[in-house]
Design an enzyme around this catalytic site. Sequence first.
Site, short mmCIF file in Angstrom:
data_model
loop_
_atom_site.label_atom_id
_atom_site.label_comp_id
_atom_site.label_asym_id
_atom_site.label_seq_id
_atom_site.Cartn_x
_atom_site.Cartn_y
_atom_site.Cartn_z
N LYS A 40 -11.91 -0.09 -0.60
CA LYS A 40 -11.01 1.03 -0.41
C LYS A 40 -9.63 0.72 -1.00
O LYS A 40 -8.88 1.62 -1.36
CB LYS A 40 -10.83 1.33 1.09
CG LYS A 40 -12.10 1.71 1.80
CD LYS A 40 -11.81 1.87 3.31
CE LYS A 40 -13.08 2.17 4.06
NZ LYS A 40 -12.83 2.16 5.54
N GLY A 41 -9.30 -0.58 -1.04
CA GLY A 41 -7.92 -0.97 -1.32
C GLY A 41 -7.37 -0.52 -2.66
O GLY A 41 -6.17 -0.32 -2.79
N ASP A 97 -7.02 -3.70 -6.02
CA ASP A 97 -5.71 -3.98 -5.43
C ASP A 97 -5.28 -5.42 -5.65
O ASP A 97 -4.15 -5.70 -6.04
CB ASP A 97 -5.71 -3.63 -3.93
CG ASP A 97 -6.88 -4.24 -3.16
OD1 ASP A 97 -7.69 -4.99 -3.76
OD2 ASP A 97 -6.99 -3.96 -1.95
N ASP A 100 -8.09 -12.31 -5.49
CA ASP A 100 -7.83 -13.41 -4.55
C ASP A 100 -8.71 -14.59 -4.96
O ASP A 100 -8.39 -15.30 -5.92
CB ASP A 100 -8.13 -12.89 -3.14
CG ASP A 100 -7.68 -13.81 -2.03
OD1 ASP A 100 -7.74 -15.02 -2.20
OD2 ASP A 100 -7.27 -13.33 -0.97
N LYS A 128 -3.38 -13.50 -6.70
CA LYS A 128 -3.06 -14.63 -5.81
C LYS A 128 -3.77 -15.86 -6.37
O LYS A 128 -4.81 -16.30 -5.84
CB LYS A 128 -3.61 -14.31 -4.41
CG LYS A 128 -2.72 -14.69 -3.25
CD LYS A 128 -3.49 -14.57 -1.95
CE LYS A 128 -3.14 -13.36 -1.14
NZ LYS A 128 -3.81 -13.35 0.19
N PHE A 149 -1.13 -13.27 3.48
CA PHE A 149 -1.93 -12.05 3.58
C PHE A 149 -0.99 -10.87 3.39
O PHE A 149 0.07 -10.80 4.00
CB PHE A 149 -2.65 -11.98 4.93
CG PHE A 149 -3.80 -11.02 4.88
CD1 PHE A 149 -5.04 -11.46 4.43
CD2 PHE A 149 -3.63 -9.69 5.21
CE1 PHE A 149 -6.11 -10.57 4.33
CE2 PHE A 149 -4.69 -8.80 5.12
CZ PHE A 149 -5.93 -9.23 4.68
N VAL A 150 -1.36 -9.97 2.49
CA VAL A 150 -0.48 -8.84 2.19
C VAL A 150 -1.13 -7.54 2.63
O VAL A 150 -2.36 -7.43 2.71
CB VAL A 150 -0.12 -8.80 0.69
CG1 VAL A 150 0.72 -9.99 0.31
CG2 VAL A 150 -1.37 -8.73 -0.19
N ASP A 156 -5.11 -3.35 3.50
CA ASP A 156 -5.08 -3.23 4.96
C ASP A 156 -5.05 -4.59 5.64
O ASP A 156 -5.42 -5.61 5.07
CB ASP A 156 -6.35 -2.52 5.44
CG ASP A 156 -7.58 -3.41 5.35
OD1 ASP A 156 -7.85 -3.95 4.25
OD2 ASP A 156 -8.27 -3.59 6.37
N ARG A 162 -2.69 0.71 5.29
CA ARG A 162 -2.96 1.13 3.91
C ARG A 162 -1.96 2.17 3.44
O ARG A 162 -1.70 2.30 2.24
CB ARG A 162 -4.37 1.74 3.79
CG ARG A 162 -5.49 0.74 4.00
CD ARG A 162 -6.82 1.38 3.56
NE ARG A 162 -7.98 0.67 4.07
CZ ARG A 162 -8.53 -0.39 3.49
NH1 ARG A 162 -8.01 -0.88 2.39
NH2 ARG A 162 -9.60 -0.96 4.00
P1 XMP Z 1 -11.68 -11.85 -3.66
O1 XMP Z 1 -11.45 -13.04 -2.78
O2 XMP Z 1 -13.13 -11.51 -3.80
O3 XMP Z 1 -11.01 -10.73 -2.80
O4 XMP Z 1 -10.94 -11.96 -4.97
C1 XMP Z 1 -10.81 -9.48 -3.21
C2 XMP Z 1 -10.76 -8.55 -2.04
O5 XMP Z 1 -10.38 -9.19 -0.81
C3 XMP Z 1 -9.45 -8.42 -0.11
N1 XMP Z 1 -8.20 -9.22 0.04
C4 XMP Z 1 -7.10 -8.83 0.68
N2 XMP Z 1 -6.83 -7.69 1.33
N3 XMP Z 1 -4.67 -8.48 1.84
C5 XMP Z 1 -5.60 -7.53 1.90
O6 XMP Z 1 -5.36 -6.47 2.47
C6 XMP Z 1 -4.86 -9.67 1.21
O7 XMP Z 1 -3.96 -10.52 1.18
C7 XMP Z 1 -6.16 -9.85 0.61
N4 XMP Z 1 -6.71 -10.86 -0.09
C8 XMP Z 1 -7.97 -10.44 -0.42
C9 XMP Z 1 -9.24 -7.18 -0.94
O8 XMP Z 1 -10.08 -6.18 -0.43
C10 XMP Z 1 -9.71 -7.52 -2.33
O9 XMP Z 1 -10.23 -6.43 -3.05
#
Ligand code: XMP
Length: 177
Positions: A40-41, A97, A100, A128, A149-150, A156, A162
Amino acid sequence: MEIGGVLFTEADIRSRVAALAEEVDEHYAGESCTVVSVLKGGCLFTADLIRRLTMPLYLSFAAVSSYRSGTTGGNPRIEFFPTDHEIRGRRVLVVDDILDTGRTLAFLRDVLVEAGVKEFKTCVLLDKPSRRITDFQADFRGFEVPDVFVAGYGLDYAGRYRNLPDIVGMRPGISPQ
Ligand code: XMP
């Protein structure tokens, strides 16, 4: 967790998204593509980005979830995916969004390449890099963020925040109601 400080204001985001859209536009040079927004992000970022793109585009959506077992990372699973005619033989730009660990986008890349896309590119608002466990890099990225964590602007914490117009860092404290 509770809201800590503001990392990027609404104005910061607006101007960075405008600059990113110019980069993306330049890459496509008027040729069409399918934008796949990751739910959703990624939906708020996608909505702002595509309104600044000038090439003809199709809009589609994907959703990926991770099921975690013990302390090992979860296996990503497709929850929602574009239809074949939206992606096969097309240039595809996946918009998310945050990048990570890179597992979600690396997984989506493999699935989309398998589905026959002509070109795969990604555009993320936040990166990140300190958390990366894959070699995945985004083709276009907005801001680099530290290992906090953002939330906000589509992101969210426990399903909330959100709708915040800014992007904030979360810090340990009270839980959301
Ligand atoms: P990966 O680890 O697969 O993660 O690159 C991607 C998804 O993980 C969620 N994500 C976060 N969501 N704050 C959030 O609200 C964060 O700091 C965060 N870090 C990872 C997000 O859904 C992203 O698409």
